[in-house]
Enzyme design. Structure first.
Site, PDB file in Angstrom:
ATOM      1  N   TYR A 276       0.871  -1.070  -0.017  1.00  0.00           N
ATOM      2  CA  TYR A 276      -0.086   0.128   0.056  1.00  0.00           C
ATOM      3  C   TYR A 276       0.906   1.278  -0.042  1.00  0.00           C
ATOM      4  O   TYR A 276       2.002   1.209  -0.662  1.00  0.00           O
ATOM      5  CB  TYR A 276      -1.072   0.085   1.022  1.00  0.00           C
ATOM      6  CG  TYR A 276      -2.219   0.851   0.999  1.00  0.00           C
ATOM      7  CD1 TYR A 276      -2.862   0.661  -0.218  1.00  0.00           C
ATOM      8  CD2 TYR A 276      -2.513   2.033   1.752  1.00  0.00           C
ATOM      9  CE1 TYR A 276      -3.909   1.371  -0.288  1.00  0.00           C
ATOM     10  CE2 TYR A 276      -3.561   2.909   1.216  1.00  0.00           C
ATOM     11  CZ  TYR A 276      -4.186   2.644   0.373  1.00  0.00           C
ATOM     12  OH  TYR A 276      -5.192   3.428  -0.100  1.00  0.00           O
TER      13      TYR A 276
ATOM     14  N   LYS B  60      -6.351  -1.795  -0.718  1.00  0.00           N
ATOM     15  CA  LYS B  60      -7.064  -1.712   0.441  1.00  0.00           C
ATOM     16  C   LYS B  60      -7.734  -2.965   0.768  1.00  0.00           C
ATOM     17  O   LYS B  60      -7.915  -3.220   1.892  1.00  0.00           O
ATOM     18  CB  LYS B  60      -8.284  -0.726   0.118  1.00  0.00           C
ATOM     19  CG  LYS B  60      -7.980   0.605   0.037  1.00  0.00           C
ATOM     20  CD  LYS B  60      -7.919   1.128   1.727  1.00  0.00           C
ATOM     21  CE  LYS B  60      -7.227   2.302   1.975  1.00  0.00           C
ATOM     22  NZ  LYS B  60      -8.171   3.579   1.519  1.00  0.00           N
TER      23      LYS B  60
END
Length: 562
Positions: A101, A172
């Site tokens: 991420y 996510k």
């Protein structure tokens, strides 16, 4: 290998089974499974445990020097063997979260079409808008419970990336699983391909999206609504997380759907929840209350205003009036402090302005009220950056803040790292080690005058996995502001600094699954209290959270007809 759960009955065999990431075990298939599923000769002789596979994968990972290469490698494992991917990430969560991420995912989005290997999720393009239902039916996941959807227009601080924005929903949802225990079988990343206004993407011969400028207005609204309605028909109980929509669409979409479906906007509400949780922890560490703070924002877009509204709600819950709370919040954007007589204020900004009569009493050089002017006159105790512009928390600004506040709370939250308003090292040096700092992207601890200051990453990954887990556990029908506030308070209760008087504002990432469970319980309880979920006892809620918490262990397989 975890054999505690009943076996799975699998309708695949041979190469098809090895090419199904949710089911593939690679070299961990047992002798019996290799025989029953026609895998003999398709794998090396050795039968390995997931621990042995994880060790090999980590050794390979360590051979890469560049973060982008590490990202591509991990994504390849994810697209080959999801159980192994999550075991590897969970074992090295602090090291690998910045790779899967922020900040690395930002570069991966920019380069999405060039590093593309294999499709994941759904690419729903505007030219195919009449076939959305068919596209949902084509998804590799059939029992979808969590959807993260973007249109790619505001990817982190990097702007319009078109379908390259798909990297964000993929990342996510990886965190929903790694941090929140939500089975990857229940997750679906989606990008709504409505074109792009990024000339670099449009002129790139490798760009894989719809090569067209973005649709807008009623066409855009109708397309999004067609998608939402199709999801409601296909998976009526699914949680939809809106991700990285541009300011002009983010708040209107949230307002349009938040009372109709189970949804939330992570950039607005998730960012607000984790920021409020971090602020509550900082206030406790500073032996004060949030309602006693004066708070300045740099960045008055939908994310900044969403945080401000959540802070105001928490301040009111501590006993002050809403009017008083609003008077203690100062929103600064590119045009300066938001004041009630300014033209062209956006709808969500109008309740967050300061009165011109108040500002007229300040010592100002002109009518354009800068952040430094706010520091000198309003004397904020909290400074939050969501501008996406690096370096705007200058030495003058921070030193001016420290001159009137012994322990300033400074949160430069912009992502990725290249966009941060000030580095933690500068903030701590300029305040002689007195600032309480949290950032949006990961930073190494800062050493100042021989003392080490761990830097909390005020990252939504502390919040949204627990919210999702709580919603799934009790089948909540909506995501309310009160549920989000409950998540903030639960996060604050996990702060090492608030609990022990030392350490970071937020718990280490190694504890994030425990944090997610605590948040899930708080969210589930609030959902039940508000009538948004069926009634359950506390004990039953905890049981449901445990039952929904997926483990990265291989299951035994049984063959069914195929």
């Amino acid at each position: 290998m975890n054999n505690d759960k009943r076996p799975l009955y699998i309708p695949y065999a041979g190469p098809a089974l090895l090419e199904t990431p949710l089911l593939n075990k690679g070299s961990a298939f047992s002798i019996e499974e290799r025989m029953f599923f026609n895998l003999e000769g398709l794998l090396p002789e050795a039968i390995e445990s997931i621990e042995e596979q994880t060790e090999r994968a980590y050794q390979q990972y360590q051979k890469f020097d560049k973060d982008m290469d590490k990202h591509i490698y991990l994504r390849n494992i994810q697209d080959t063997n999801e159980t192994l991917f999550y075991r590897l990430v969970e074992n090295h969560i602090t090291e690998m979260m910045p790779i899967i991420y922020t900040p690395t995912v930002g570069a991966a989005c920019e380069d999405f079409s060039n590093i593309y290997r294999r499709g994941r999720g759904l690419f729903i393009s505007y030219p195919n808008r009449d076939r959305i239902e068919d596209m949902l039916n084509n998804a590799s996941r059939q029992n979808v419970k969590v959807i993260v959807v973007t249109d790619g227009e505001r990817i982190l601080g990097l702007g319009d990336q078109g379908i390259g924005g798909m990297g964000i929903p993929i990342g996510k949802l990886a965190l929903y699983t790694a941090c929140g225990g939500i089975s990857p079988a229940y997750t679906l990343p989606v990008v709504l391909d409505v074109g792009t206004n990024n000339p670099q993407r449009l002129s790139d011969p490798m760009y894989m999206g719809w090569r067209h400028t973005r649709i807008s207005g009623q066409e855009y609204d109708n397309f999004v609504d067609e998608f939402i309605q199709a999801v409601k028909r296909r998976w009526p109980d699914a949680l939809i997380q809106f991700e990285d929509f541009a300011q002009k669409n983010a708040m209107p979409l949230l307002e349009r759907y938040k009372n109709k479906i189970c949804c939330f906007n992570d950039d607005i509400q998730g960012t607000a929840a984790v920021t409020v949780g971090s602020l509550l922890a900082a206030c406790k560490a500073a032996k004060s209350k949030l309602s006693e703070q004066r708070i300045s924002f740099l960045g008055a877009g939908s994310a900044g205003c969403g945080i401000a509204e959540a802070i105001i709600a928490q301040m009111v819950s501590e006993g002050i009036s809403e009017a008083q709370a609003r008077s203690q919040v100062f929103m600064v954007d590119r045009w300066g402090l938001l004041i009630d007589d300014m033209p062209n204020l956006l709808n969500f900004q109008q309740a967050l302005v300061q009165k011109r009569d108040t500002v007229n009493e300040w010592d100002l050089a002109d009518n354009n009220v800068s952040l430094l002017d706010v520091m000198r006159n309003a004397k904020p105790t909290v400074l939050i950056g969501v501008s996406g512009v690096p370096g705007l928390f200058s030495e003058d600004v921070i030193r001016e803040m420290h001159a009137h506040c012994k322990r300033p709370i400074v949160f430069p939250l912009s992502n990725p790292t290249s966009r941060v308003e000030a580095t933690p090292a500068d903030i701590i040096n300029w305040t002689d080690g007195n600032a309480l700092v949290a950032t949006g992207s990961p930073f190494e601890p800062v050493v100042h005058n021989g003392k080490t200051y761990p830097i909390a990453q005020c990252n939504n990954s502390y919040i949204f996995p627990g919210i999702g887990l709580g919603i799934l556990a009790v089948n909540a029908r909506r995501v309310t502001d009160e549920m989000l506030m409950a998540s903030s308070r639960a996060l604050a209760e996990c702060s090492p600094l608030a609990i022990n008087g030392h350490g970071a504002l937020l718990p280490p990432l190694e504890d994030i699954q425990k944090v997610s469970r605590k948040i899930a319980f708080a969210v589930a309880k609030k959902a039940i209290e508000q009538g948004k979920a069926p009634k359950n006892s506390d004990e039953r809620i905890l049981d449901k959270i445990d039952a929904n918490f997926w483990q990265s262990d291989y299951r035994n397989y049984k063959r069914t007809s195929f």
